[in-house]
Design a protein around this motif. Sequence first.
Motif, short mmCIF file in Angstrom:
data_model
loop_
_atom_site.label_atom_id
_atom_site.label_comp_id
_atom_site.label_asym_id
_atom_site.label_seq_id
_atom_site.Cartn_x
_atom_site.Cartn_y
_atom_site.Cartn_z
N HIS A 66 -1.09 5.28 -32.31
CA HIS A 66 -2.02 4.19 -32.00
C HIS A 66 -1.37 3.24 -31.01
O HIS A 66 -0.18 2.92 -31.11
N GLU B 127 0.18 -5.68 -33.93
CA GLU B 127 0.64 -5.56 -35.31
C GLU B 127 -0.51 -5.60 -36.31
O GLU B 127 -0.45 -4.97 -37.37
N SER B 128 -1.56 -6.34 -35.99
CA SER B 128 -2.71 -6.44 -36.89
C SER B 128 -3.36 -5.09 -37.16
O SER B 128 -4.08 -4.92 -38.15
N SER B 129 -3.11 -4.10 -36.30
CA SER B 129 -3.69 -2.76 -36.49
C SER B 129 -3.05 -2.00 -37.64
O SER B 129 -3.61 -0.99 -38.11
N GLU B 130 -1.91 -2.46 -38.13
CA GLU B 130 -1.17 -1.69 -39.13
C GLU B 130 -1.92 -1.59 -40.45
O GLU B 130 -1.70 -0.66 -41.22
N ILE C 137 -3.92 1.43 -39.93
CA ILE C 137 -3.03 2.59 -39.89
C ILE C 137 -2.63 3.00 -41.30
O ILE C 137 -2.58 4.20 -41.63
N ARG C 138 -2.36 2.02 -42.17
CA ARG C 138 -2.00 2.32 -43.56
C ARG C 138 -3.13 3.07 -44.27
O ARG C 138 -2.88 3.98 -45.06
N ARG D 36 3.18 3.32 -33.67
CA ARG D 36 2.35 2.27 -33.06
C ARG D 36 3.06 1.75 -31.82
O ARG D 36 4.18 1.24 -31.89
N ASN E 213 3.42 -1.00 -29.31
CA ASN E 213 3.12 -2.43 -29.41
C ASN E 213 2.59 -2.97 -28.07
O ASN E 213 3.31 -3.61 -27.31
N ILE F 230 5.87 3.46 -40.36
CA ILE F 230 5.13 3.16 -39.14
C ILE F 230 6.18 2.72 -38.12
O ILE F 230 6.71 1.62 -38.19
N VAL G 294 7.42 1.42 -34.74
CA VAL G 294 6.89 0.58 -33.65
C VAL G 294 7.72 0.80 -32.40
O VAL G 294 8.95 0.66 -32.42
#
Length: 245
Positions: free
Chosen positions: A63, A67-70, A73-74, A86, A88, A199, A201
Motif C-alpha cells: 500500500h 500512517e492512518s492507513s494502517e 491494512i490490519r 506500506r 510512506n 507492517i 514501512v
Amino acid sequence: MKILVCISVVPDTTSKIALSSNNYVNLDGLTFITGPYEDYALSRAIELKESLVAENIEIILFHVGPESSEVIIRKSLALGADSAIRVNAKANDSLQVAKEIAEYVKLNPVDLILMGKETIDYNSGLVHRLTASLLAWESLSPVMALDISNNLCKVKIETVQGITELQASLPLVLGCQEPIAEWKIPSMRGIMSARTKEIKVLPPFVQPTFTTERDEVNEQNRKGILFTRENLNELIDIIKKESKS
C-alpha cells in the motif's frame, strides 16, 4: 510462491462528501475502507493459499499511503495475508503508485501481483498496466476467475465480446473484479493474529510526478430552464450575459 496484493484505501461509498473551507474534501468523519476490487484480489489470493498448500504461498500486502492507513491494512492482514508493506507517501497518481510497486518488486521478487481492476475513488484503471510495463511483465484485466497450476495461470477476463478464457505463464500482473472470489470476513483468530503481523514501512522509492499548487471546486447554481427549438434565442442571450459577468 509469493503473491503481492496491492490495496487502496478509499472512502466508503455510503460516506457523505463535504468540502472544507479551502475547497478540499473534508476528511473528518469519513469512513475509509479497502477498495472493493482489492478485496476480491486479496480474497482470491487467500483461497489459492488454502488450496495450493504444496506451493507454500506467501501473501504480502502493498500500500502507498500515510500512517492512518494502517488501521485498514490490519483488517486485510486479519483475513489471512502474511505481512504488509506500506510506502510512506501520499498516492497522487497512477504512475507514481505503479513506480512504487515496480521498484519494490525489482528489489523483492514476487511471482504474481494482484490488485483491483481500478480504485473506486479515481477509477483510472491504469496501475496494473503501468506496473506491468515498468516490469516488462504481462498484464490482464479485468480478471473474473483465476487458477494456478504448474506455474501457469488460467484466467477468465471480461471483454467487449464477452468472457474470454486465457492461459499465461508467471510472472503476471492481474487486475481483479467480481466474481473472482467471495469476500472474506475476518475471524476472531485472524483479528488477534493480525496484531502481531509485520507492517514494514518504507520511504518512497520515487518522487511524485506532480504536486498540487491550487485545487478549487466551483459551485454552480443550476437554472433549471428547459429550452426548446422555439426559444433558443433566449439561451443565446443567457450565455452572452454569463460570459460578460
